[in-house]
Design a protein around this motif. Structure first.
Motif, PDB file in Angstrom:
ATOM      1  N   ALA A  38      -7.636 -53.936  84.479  1.00 15.46           N
ATOM      2  CA  ALA A  38      -6.253 -53.606  84.162  1.00 15.46           C
ATOM      3  C   ALA A  38      -5.770 -52.429  85.004  1.00 15.46           C
ATOM      4  O   ALA A  38      -6.546 -51.526  85.324  1.00 15.46           O
ATOM      5  CB  ALA A  38      -6.121 -53.263  82.687  1.00 15.46           C
ATOM      6  N   ASP A  39      -4.504 -52.437  85.320  1.00 13.09           N
ATOM      7  CA  ASP A  39      -3.861 -51.323  86.002  1.00 13.09           C
ATOM      8  C   ASP A  39      -3.263 -50.416  84.928  1.00 13.09           C
ATOM      9  O   ASP A  39      -2.337 -50.818  84.218  1.00 13.09           O
ATOM     10  CB  ASP A  39      -2.776 -51.834  86.939  1.00 13.09           C
ATOM     11  CG  ASP A  39      -2.079 -50.720  87.703  1.00 13.09           C
ATOM     12  OD1 ASP A  39      -2.436 -49.530  87.540  1.00 13.09           O
ATOM     13  OD2 ASP A  39      -1.153 -51.045  88.477  1.00 13.09           O
ATOM     14  N   LEU A  64      -2.762 -59.558  79.819  1.00 20.39           N
ATOM     15  CA  LEU A  64      -4.149 -59.591  80.292  1.00 20.39           C
ATOM     16  C   LEU A  64      -5.113 -59.465  79.112  1.00 20.39           C
ATOM     17  O   LEU A  64      -6.077 -60.226  79.004  1.00 20.39           O
ATOM     18  CB  LEU A  64      -4.399 -58.458  81.296  1.00 20.39           C
ATOM     19  CG  LEU A  64      -5.855 -58.231  81.700  1.00 20.39           C
ATOM     20  CD1 LEU A  64      -6.371 -59.389  82.538  1.00 20.39           C
ATOM     21  CD2 LEU A  64      -6.003 -56.913  82.443  1.00 20.39           C
ATOM     22  N   LEU A  65      -4.855 -58.520  78.232  1.00 22.42           N
ATOM     23  CA  LEU A  65      -5.726 -58.310  77.078  1.00 22.42           C
ATOM     24  C   LEU A  65      -5.694 -59.507  76.133  1.00 22.42           C
ATOM     25  O   LEU A  65      -6.729 -59.935  75.620  1.00 22.42           O
ATOM     26  CB  LEU A  65      -5.336 -57.029  76.345  1.00 22.42           C
ATOM     27  CG  LEU A  65      -5.517 -55.739  77.141  1.00 22.42           C
ATOM     28  CD1 LEU A  65      -4.967 -54.545  76.370  1.00 22.42           C
ATOM     29  CD2 LEU A  65      -6.959 -55.522  77.533  1.00 22.42           C
ATOM     30  N   ASP A  69     -11.239 -63.083  76.828  1.00 21.00           N
ATOM     31  CA  ASP A  69     -12.178 -63.433  75.769  1.00 21.00           C
ATOM     32  C   ASP A  69     -12.907 -62.189  75.262  1.00 21.00           C
ATOM     33  O   ASP A  69     -13.403 -62.178  74.138  1.00 21.00           O
ATOM     34  CB  ASP A  69     -13.212 -64.435  76.288  1.00 21.00           C
ATOM     35  CG  ASP A  69     -12.573 -65.761  76.647  1.00 21.00           C
ATOM     36  OD1 ASP A  69     -11.907 -66.360  75.775  1.00 21.00           O
ATOM     37  OD2 ASP A  69     -12.720 -66.205  77.811  1.00 21.00           O
ATOM     38  N   ALA A  70     -12.987 -61.167  76.111  1.00 22.14           N
ATOM     39  CA  ALA A  70     -13.668 -59.919  75.770  1.00 22.14           C
ATOM     40  C   ALA A  70     -13.087 -58.803  76.626  1.00 22.14           C
ATOM     41  O   ALA A  70     -12.524 -59.049  77.693  1.00 22.14           O
ATOM     42  CB  ALA A  70     -15.168 -60.036  76.007  1.00 22.14           C
ATOM     43  N   LEU A 101      -5.164 -57.299  70.975  1.00 19.81           N
ATOM     44  CA  LEU A 101      -6.593 -57.021  70.770  1.00 19.81           C
ATOM     45  C   LEU A 101      -7.119 -57.475  69.406  1.00 19.81           C
ATOM     46  O   LEU A 101      -8.311 -57.312  69.133  1.00 19.81           O
ATOM     47  CB  LEU A 101      -6.869 -55.520  70.948  1.00 19.81           C
ATOM     48  CG  LEU A 101      -6.782 -55.001  72.376  1.00 19.81           C
ATOM     49  CD1 LEU A 101      -6.850 -53.473  72.398  1.00 19.81           C
ATOM     50  CD2 LEU A 101      -7.877 -55.592  73.232  1.00 19.81           C
ATOM     51  N   ALA A 102      -6.283 -58.047  68.578  1.00 21.87           N
ATOM     52  CA  ALA A 102      -6.714 -58.443  67.234  1.00 21.87           C
ATOM     53  C   ALA A 102      -7.856 -59.453  67.299  1.00 21.87           C
ATOM     54  O   ALA A 102      -7.739 -60.489  67.952  1.00 21.87           O
ATOM     55  CB  ALA A 102      -5.546 -59.015  66.446  1.00 21.87           C
TER      56      ALA A 102
END
Length: 185
Positions: A38-39, A64-65, A69-70, A101-102
């Motif tokens: 990530a930027d 992106l997040l 998958d991780a 992120l959940a």
């Protein structure tokens, strides 16, 4: 499972930082994956700026997040806390709809010049992730102390025990991501 998507966040912007080296080692230990770092060069969180529309780099980070998958996060410890860069990114992501992120498996790693390896910063970061409902892996803890001498000339971890802990953490992250990917398929 080579089709896994791994997102990386580095709490240091410096290209040669020990946390960037540690993040690269984590990606190597994770194994084959579609990896994107990530930027985190984002504007400082500002509700007035948010009111004019979510900045595009923020929506790109959240997407992106959400697609990963991780997630693996490497952060230095600044004044007993995660870096401001990382905290700012989390503050912005918390404002984007969709809970990126959940339920996402997340591994936290740190490298610091001091003897604790960023332990307090990691614990503070774990606290910061609670509202996101991320599934933060609890062990093994990867805390690289004396970071300025922890890597060899090729950027690899010099301590075999640290490399072993990192390998186990990333194997656990891969297993969690794989379980989640299979369950969602």
């Amino acid at each position: 499972m080579a089709g896994l998507k791994l997102a990386g966040l580095c709490g240091s912007l410096r290209s040669g930082s020990s946390n960037r080296l540690l993040l690269a080692e984590a990606v190597r230990a994770f194994g084959p994956a579609d990896y994107t770092e990530a930027d985190l060069r984002l504007p400082l969180y500002d509700a007035d700026l948010e009111a004019t529309g979510m900045p595009e780099p923020v929506t790109r980070l959240a997407a992106l997040l959400a697609a990963a998958d991780a997630v693996v996060i490497a952060s230095p410890e600044y004044n007993k806390a995660p870096s401001g860069v990382l905290k700012n990114a989390l503050d912005w992501v918390s404002r984007v709809q969709g809970a990126a992120l959940a339920g996402k498996p997340v591994a936290i790693i740190s490298a610091a010049a001091g003897r604790s390896g960023g332990e307090r910063g990691q614990y503070a970061l774990r606290l910061c992730l609670v509202p996101f409902r991320a599934r933060v892996l609890t062990a093994p803890e990867v805390l690289i102390a004396g970071a300025n001498t922890a890597f060899d000339a090729e950027g690899r971890l010099a301590d075999p025990k640290a490399d072993e802990f990192l390998g186990q953490l990333m194997a656990d992250l891969r297993a969690e991501a794989g379980r989640q990917a299979r369950a969602g398929a």
